[in-house]
Design a protein around this motif. Structure first.
Motif, PDB file in Angstrom:
ATOM      1  N   VAL A  69      98.448  38.965  22.057  1.00  0.00           N
ATOM      2  CA  VAL A  69      97.226  38.335  21.589  1.00  0.00           C
ATOM      3  C   VAL A  69      97.128  36.994  22.157  1.00  0.00           C
ATOM      4  O   VAL A  69      98.405  36.126  22.039  1.00  0.00           O
ATOM      5  N   ARG A  70      96.077  36.711  22.692  1.00  0.00           N
ATOM      6  CA  ARG A  70      95.754  35.376  23.121  1.00  0.00           C
ATOM      7  C   ARG A  70      94.900  34.501  22.135  1.00  0.00           C
ATOM      8  O   ARG A  70      93.712  34.946  22.076  1.00  0.00           O
ATOM      9  N   THR A  71      95.283  33.504  21.792  1.00  0.00           N
ATOM     10  CA  THR A  71      94.669  32.493  21.163  1.00  0.00           C
ATOM     11  C   THR A  71      94.032  31.344  21.850  1.00  0.00           C
ATOM     12  O   THR A  71      94.574  30.703  22.632  1.00  0.00           O
ATOM     13  N   VAL A  72      92.815  31.099  21.486  1.00  0.00           N
ATOM     14  CA  VAL A  72      92.288  29.901  22.248  1.00  0.00           C
ATOM     15  C   VAL A  72      91.739  28.882  21.371  1.00  0.00           C
ATOM     16  O   VAL A  72      91.272  28.822  20.238  1.00  0.00           O
ATOM     17  N   SER A  73      92.057  27.508  21.563  1.00  0.00           N
ATOM     18  CA  SER A  73      91.711  26.291  21.026  1.00  0.00           C
ATOM     19  C   SER A  73      90.971  25.301  21.522  1.00  0.00           C
ATOM     20  O   SER A  73      91.096  25.258  23.147  1.00  0.00           O
ATOM     21  N   LEU A  74      90.018  24.453  21.006  1.00  0.00           N
ATOM     22  CA  LEU A  74      89.446  23.540  21.490  1.00  0.00           C
ATOM     23  C   LEU A  74      90.713  22.189  21.784  1.00  0.00           C
ATOM     24  O   LEU A  74      91.533  22.048  20.919  1.00  0.00           O
ATOM     25  N   ARG A  75      90.854  21.707  23.121  1.00  0.00           N
ATOM     26  CA  ARG A  75      91.691  20.797  23.306  1.00  0.00           C
ATOM     27  C   ARG A  75      91.291  19.604  22.633  1.00  0.00           C
ATOM     28  O   ARG A  75      90.019  18.947  22.828  1.00  0.00           O
ATOM     29  N   PRO A  76      92.036  18.750  21.808  1.00  0.00           N
ATOM     30  CA  PRO A  76      91.620  17.719  21.118  1.00  0.00           C
ATOM     31  C   PRO A  76      91.358  16.663  22.331  1.00  0.00           C
ATOM     32  O   PRO A  76      91.931  16.292  23.187  1.00  0.00           O
ATOM     33  N   GLY A  77      90.079  16.001  21.676  1.00  0.00           N
ATOM     34  CA  GLY A  77      89.719  14.832  23.106  1.00  0.00           C
ATOM     35  C   GLY A  77      89.111  15.450  23.923  1.00  0.00           C
ATOM     36  O   GLY A  77      88.774  14.833  25.012  1.00  0.00           O
ATOM     37  N   ALA A  78      88.812  16.885  24.173  1.00  0.00           N
ATOM     38  CA  ALA A  78      88.243  17.524  25.381  1.00  0.00           C
ATOM     39  C   ALA A  78      86.820  16.606  25.576  1.00  0.00           C
ATOM     40  O   ALA A  78      86.490  16.701  26.541  1.00  0.00           O
ATOM     41  N   LEU A  79      86.079  16.325  24.627  1.00  0.00           N
ATOM     42  CA  LEU A  79      84.832  15.941  25.039  1.00  0.00           C
ATOM     43  C   LEU A  79      84.696  14.404  25.245  1.00  0.00           C
ATOM     44  O   LEU A  79      83.348  14.095  25.273  1.00  0.00           O
ATOM     45  N   ASP A  80      85.866  13.770  25.036  1.00  0.00           N
ATOM     46  CA  ASP A  80      85.793  12.292  25.011  1.00  0.00           C
ATOM     47  C   ASP A  80      85.018  11.920  26.158  1.00  0.00           C
ATOM     48  O   ASP A  80      84.333  10.722  26.392  1.00  0.00           O
ATOM     49  N   VAL A  81      85.491  12.567  27.484  1.00  0.00           N
ATOM     50  CA  VAL A  81      84.844  11.749  28.622  1.00  0.00           C
ATOM     51  C   VAL A  81      83.176  11.879  28.696  1.00  0.00           C
ATOM     52  O   VAL A  81      82.360  11.169  29.291  1.00  0.00           O
ATOM     53  N   LEU A  82      82.571  13.027  28.131  1.00  0.00           N
ATOM     54  CA  LEU A  82      81.464  13.141  28.141  1.00  0.00           C
ATOM     55  C   LEU A  82      80.781  12.002  26.961  1.00  0.00           C
ATOM     56  O   LEU A  82      79.755  11.514  27.383  1.00  0.00           O
ATOM     57  N   HIS A  83      81.402  11.877  26.023  1.00  0.00           N
ATOM     58  CA  HIS A  83      80.861  10.897  24.904  1.00  0.00           C
ATOM     59  C   HIS A  83      81.046   9.690  25.545  1.00  0.00           C
ATOM     60  O   HIS A  83      79.951   8.819  25.342  1.00  0.00           O
ATOM     61  N   LEU A  84      82.104   9.136  26.131  1.00  0.00           N
ATOM     62  CA  LEU A  84      82.217   8.019  27.018  1.00  0.00           C
ATOM     63  C   LEU A  84      80.887   7.800  28.184  1.00  0.00           C
ATOM     64  O   LEU A  84      80.525   6.629  27.995  1.00  0.00           O
ATOM     65  N   TRP A  85      80.688   8.754  28.840  1.00  0.00           N
ATOM     66  CA  TRP A  85      79.751   8.731  29.718  1.00  0.00           C
ATOM     67  C   TRP A  85      78.182   8.667  29.138  1.00  0.00           C
ATOM     68  O   TRP A  85      77.551   7.773  29.538  1.00  0.00           O
ATOM     69  N   LEU A  86      78.185   9.404  28.058  1.00  0.00           N
ATOM     70  CA  LEU A  86      76.800   9.186  27.275  1.00  0.00           C
ATOM     71  C   LEU A  86      76.618   7.543  26.806  1.00  0.00           C
ATOM     72  O   LEU A  86      75.464   7.087  26.745  1.00  0.00           O
ATOM     73  N   GLY A  87      77.744   7.007  26.270  1.00  0.00           N
ATOM     74  CA  GLY A  87      77.705   5.677  25.650  1.00  0.00           C
ATOM     75  C   GLY A  87      77.390   4.960  26.798  1.00  0.00           C
ATOM     76  O   GLY A  87      76.406   3.928  26.452  1.00  0.00           O
ATOM     77  N   GLU A  88      77.847   4.953  27.845  1.00  0.00           N
ATOM     78  CA  GLU A  88      77.719   4.092  28.965  1.00  0.00           C
ATOM     79  C   GLU A  88      75.991   4.091  29.366  1.00  0.00           C
ATOM     80  O   GLU A  88      75.347   3.212  29.962  1.00  0.00           O
ATOM     81  N   GLN A  89      75.755   5.257  29.538  1.00  0.00           N
ATOM     82  CA  GLN A  89      74.047   5.403  29.745  1.00  0.00           C
ATOM     83  C   GLN A  89      73.278   4.940  28.705  1.00  0.00           C
ATOM     84  O   GLN A  89      72.116   4.549  28.880  1.00  0.00           O
ATOM     85  N   ARG A  90      73.652   4.932  27.331  1.00  0.00           N
ATOM     86  CA  ARG A  90      72.816   4.594  26.323  1.00  0.00           C
ATOM     87  C   ARG A  90      72.752   3.065  26.317  1.00  0.00           C
ATOM     88  O   ARG A  90      71.771   2.544  26.103  1.00  0.00           O
ATOM     89  N   THR A  91      73.723   2.456  26.575  1.00  0.00           N
ATOM     90  CA  THR A  91      73.741   0.969  26.689  1.00  0.00           C
ATOM     91  C   THR A  91      72.424   0.402  27.527  1.00  0.00           C
ATOM     92  O   THR A  91      71.562  -0.370  27.080  1.00  0.00           O
ATOM     93  N   PRO A  92      72.576   0.460  28.837  1.00  0.00           N
ATOM     94  CA  PRO A  92      71.463   0.466  29.688  1.00  0.00           C
ATOM     95  C   PRO A  92      69.993   0.617  28.952  1.00  0.00           C
ATOM     96  O   PRO A  92      69.017  -0.188  29.173  1.00  0.00           O
ATOM     97  N   ALA A  93      69.813   1.719  28.675  1.00  0.00           N
ATOM     98  CA  ALA A  93      68.612   2.326  28.118  1.00  0.00           C
ATOM     99  C   ALA A  93      68.186   1.608  26.691  1.00  0.00           C
ATOM    100  O   ALA A  93      66.968   1.007  26.664  1.00  0.00           O
ATOM    101  N   GLU A  94      69.080   1.156  25.977  1.00  0.00           N
ATOM    102  CA  GLU A  94      68.620   0.346  25.085  1.00  0.00           C
ATOM    103  C   GLU A  94      68.176  -0.848  25.282  1.00  0.00           C
ATOM    104  O   GLU A  94      67.473  -1.504  24.715  1.00  0.00           O
ATOM    105  N   HIS A  95      68.996  -1.452  26.220  1.00  0.00           N
ATOM    106  CA  HIS A  95      68.752  -2.990  26.750  1.00  0.00           C
ATOM    107  C   HIS A  95      67.217  -2.847  27.158  1.00  0.00           C
ATOM    108  O   HIS A  95      66.372  -3.959  26.845  1.00  0.00           O
ATOM    109  N   GLN A  96      66.907  -1.986  27.903  1.00  0.00           N
ATOM    110  CA  GLN A  96      65.527  -1.739  28.673  1.00  0.00           C
ATOM    111  C   GLN A  96      64.445  -1.593  27.476  1.00  0.00           C
ATOM    112  O   GLN A  96      63.502  -2.433  27.392  1.00  0.00           O
ATOM    113  N   ALA A  97      64.629  -0.711  26.475  1.00  0.00           N
ATOM    114  CA  ALA A  97      63.963  -0.548  25.225  1.00  0.00           C
ATOM    115  C   ALA A  97      63.877  -1.909  24.404  1.00  0.00           C
ATOM    116  O   ALA A  97      62.574  -2.385  23.946  1.00  0.00           O
ATOM    117  N   ASP A  98      64.973  -2.631  24.142  1.00  0.00           N
ATOM    118  CA  ASP A  98      64.956  -4.068  23.684  1.00  0.00           C
ATOM    119  C   ASP A  98      63.936  -5.039  24.431  1.00  0.00           C
ATOM    120  O   ASP A  98      63.118  -5.791  23.764  1.00  0.00           O
TER     121      ASP A  98
END
Length: 113
Positions: A69-98
């Motif tokens: 039996v092979r059990t698969v798990s989501l790696r803790p923090g696996a999506l952190d890199v995506l979250h970090l990148w999205l946060g970096e993209q959101r900041t310039p867009a928010e400044h432009q909107a402001d």
């Protein structure tokens, strides 16, 4: 380009496929055995295992084998890199909107005067 771009590219490639996104969504709830994960998909087990390999190579999931039996798990923090990148993209867009909001407010005030 961010210094973590290779990791980000791998995560984005892995998540580009709807089957792999669905597997990640399922694993976010709890770990699962491969047969349970593969059940909803109309493909052979070897084809499904290729999807799991892409997720594992991207660092999104881990798997452990106990006997047959092979059990698969989501790696803790696996999506952190995506979250970090999205946060970096959101900041310039928010400044432009402001800045646009300030400009529109000033333009409206000048016209009303």
């Amino acid at each position: 380009m961010p210094k973590y771009h290779d990791e980000l590219d791998a995560v984005l490639r892995a998540l580009a496929d709807p089957t792999r996104r669905a597997v990640v969504e399922r694993l976010a709830k709890s770990p699962a055995v491969v047969s349970e994960l593969a059940e909803p998909y109309p493909m052979s087990l070897p084809s499904f295992m290729q999807h799991l390999r892409v997720l594992e190579d991207a660092g999104l999931v881990t798997s452990e084998k106990h006997g047959r039996v092979r059990t698969v798990s989501l790696r803790p923090g696996a999506l952190d890199v995506l979250h970090l990148w999205l946060g970096e993209q959101r900041t310039p867009a928010e400044h432009q909107a402001d800045r646009l909001g300030i400009h529109l407010t000033r333009t409206t005030e000048i016209k009303e005067s």
